[in-house]
Scaffold this motif. Sequence first.
Motif, mmCIF file in Angstrom:
data_model
loop_
_atom_site.group_PDB
_atom_site.id
_atom_site.type_symbol
_atom_site.label_atom_id
_atom_site.label_comp_id
_atom_site.label_asym_id
_atom_site.label_seq_id
_atom_site.Cartn_x
_atom_site.Cartn_y
_atom_site.Cartn_z
ATOM 1 N N GLU A 193 11.211 -0.757 11.547
ATOM 2 C CA GLU A 193 11.985 0.479 11.689
ATOM 3 C C GLU A 193 12.412 1.024 10.335
ATOM 4 O O GLU A 193 12.451 2.241 10.127
ATOM 5 C CB GLU A 193 13.199 0.217 12.586
ATOM 6 N N LEU A 194 12.719 0.125 9.404
ATOM 7 C CA LEU A 194 13.129 0.568 8.073
ATOM 8 C C LEU A 194 11.967 1.202 7.315
ATOM 9 O O LEU A 194 12.142 2.217 6.631
ATOM 10 C CB LEU A 194 13.701 -0.605 7.284
ATOM 11 N N VAL A 195 10.781 0.618 7.424
ATOM 12 C CA VAL A 195 9.611 1.216 6.772
ATOM 13 C C VAL A 195 9.350 2.607 7.336
ATOM 14 O O VAL A 195 9.075 3.552 6.588
ATOM 15 C CB VAL A 195 8.375 0.315 6.932
ATOM 16 N N THR A 241 7.761 8.667 -0.423
ATOM 17 C CA THR A 241 6.571 7.831 -0.510
ATOM 18 C C THR A 241 6.938 6.503 -1.141
ATOM 19 O O THR A 241 7.544 6.451 -2.212
ATOM 20 C CB THR A 241 5.475 8.517 -1.334
ATOM 21 N N LEU A 242 6.583 5.429 -0.469
ATOM 22 C CA LEU A 242 6.760 4.088 -1.007
ATOM 23 C C LEU A 242 5.466 3.687 -1.694
ATOM 24 O O LEU A 242 4.385 3.782 -1.112
ATOM 25 C CB LEU A 242 7.096 3.105 0.120
ATOM 26 N N LEU A 243 5.573 3.242 -2.947
ATOM 27 C CA LEU A 243 4.403 2.905 -3.740
ATOM 28 C C LEU A 243 4.150 1.399 -3.698
ATOM 29 O O LEU A 243 5.075 0.616 -3.446
ATOM 30 C CB LEU A 243 4.607 3.359 -5.185
ATOM 31 N N PRO A 244 2.915 0.979 -3.945
ATOM 32 C CA PRO A 244 2.639 -0.458 -3.978
ATOM 33 C C PRO A 244 3.561 -1.181 -4.958
ATOM 34 O O PRO A 244 3.717 -0.776 -6.105
ATOM 35 C CB PRO A 244 1.182 -0.514 -4.449
ATOM 36 N N GLY A 245 4.199 -2.228 -4.485
ATOM 37 C CA GLY A 245 5.153 -2.982 -5.295
ATOM 38 C C GLY A 245 6.597 -2.619 -5.042
ATOM 39 O O GLY A 245 7.499 -3.375 -5.423
ATOM 40 N N LYS A 282 0.848 -1.191 0.000
ATOM 41 C CA LYS A 282 0.000 0.000 0.000
ATOM 42 C C LYS A 282 0.883 1.240 0.000
ATOM 43 O O LYS A 282 2.001 1.213 0.527
ATOM 44 C CB LYS A 282 -0.891 0.043 1.245
ATOM 45 N N GLU A 283 0.383 2.324 -0.581
ATOM 46 C CA GLU A 283 1.144 3.574 -0.568
ATOM 47 C C GLU A 283 1.464 3.957 0.872
ATOM 48 O O GLU A 283 0.581 4.020 1.728
ATOM 49 C CB GLU A 283 0.353 4.685 -1.247
ATOM 50 N N ALA A 284 2.751 4.207 1.120
ATOM 51 C CA ALA A 284 3.212 4.429 2.493
ATOM 52 C C ALA A 284 4.005 5.724 2.572
ATOM 53 O O ALA A 284 5.016 5.885 1.887
ATOM 54 C CB ALA A 284 4.084 3.250 2.950
ATOM 55 N N GLU A 335 1.003 -3.065 8.351
ATOM 56 C CA GLU A 335 -0.193 -2.819 7.554
ATOM 57 C C GLU A 335 0.161 -2.469 6.107
ATOM 58 O O GLU A 335 -0.693 -2.559 5.220
ATOM 59 C CB GLU A 335 -0.999 -1.668 8.161
ATOM 60 N N PHE A 336 1.409 -2.082 5.866
ATOM 61 C CA PHE A 336 1.848 -1.648 4.541
ATOM 62 C C PHE A 336 2.780 -2.660 3.871
ATOM 63 O O PHE A 336 3.240 -2.435 2.759
ATOM 64 C CB PHE A 336 2.542 -0.287 4.650
ATOM 65 N N ILE A 337 3.056 -3.762 4.562
ATOM 66 C CA ILE A 337 3.938 -4.802 4.034
ATOM 67 C C ILE A 337 3.090 -5.967 3.533
ATOM 68 O O ILE A 337 2.343 -6.584 4.301
ATOM 69 C CB ILE A 337 4.935 -5.288 5.103
#
Length: 259
Positions: A208-210, A218-222, A123-125, A135-137
């Motif tokens: 912690e890395l996330v 912003t981390l995108l899906p994938g 999920k976009e994070a 929840e985002f992994i």
Amino acid sequence: MKLMGFKTGHKEGIGIVSSEKLIQINCSMIDALNSHDFNKIEEVMTHDIADLDIIPPIKPSKIVCVGLNYKDHAKELDMDLPTEPIIFIKPSTTIVGHLNTILYPTSSSHIEYEAELGIVISKEAHKVDKDHAQEFIGGYTVVNDVTARDLQGKDIQWTRAKSFNTFAPIGPCIETEIDPMNQNISLKLNNELKQNSNTKNMIFNVNELVEFISDIMTLLPGDIISTGTPPGVGPMHIGDSVEIEIEGIGKLKNYIKSE
């Protein structure tokens, strides 16, 4: 649950690994990673994995890599533990899959393997607290952070050394259900054990890395976060085979050939 990408003929798809079989499902990898009930995903057909071409399980917009993130690797190098993660980016063009070729670039005379656990974002994070990182992994995969070590030593930053085409093998699948904080990780070069550690030796854990990285970008899906390598890094040569195994995920194998 192990999810794998495949190609048969001119068609690509994804499926659920079941022993030596792959149960093809009718959805995207991102939708599968975000699914809370696999029973509701439509099954298309079952394939023998041996009959398929395995492709990279995900197509990220970027791979965010972490340097010096294992306590035993820092000890090996006689370096102090970092107080915050050291990060850099590999472009999406570095990606190849299981059993694919790593090309030895003509501009380098020293490339090395780095066995790493990859976090797959589902999920976009952005500005995610570590307590909510899971929840985002969507799952975890195997990454080989191939590096032109001679060029890394010449450059102030690491972009050139890390970014050649084929310098980020990933796969063979994405595992959605492992504990990333306690998995054995090893690498064999031509069937000889070179790296052998456990993800519990990470300095900064996956949550912690996330948090750290999503506070910057912003981390995108994938997208993939490659979490650093244990001790034992060393050179690869044309004609070598390299195989990384992470407990609970599987084995990623590649072959080194001349560019």
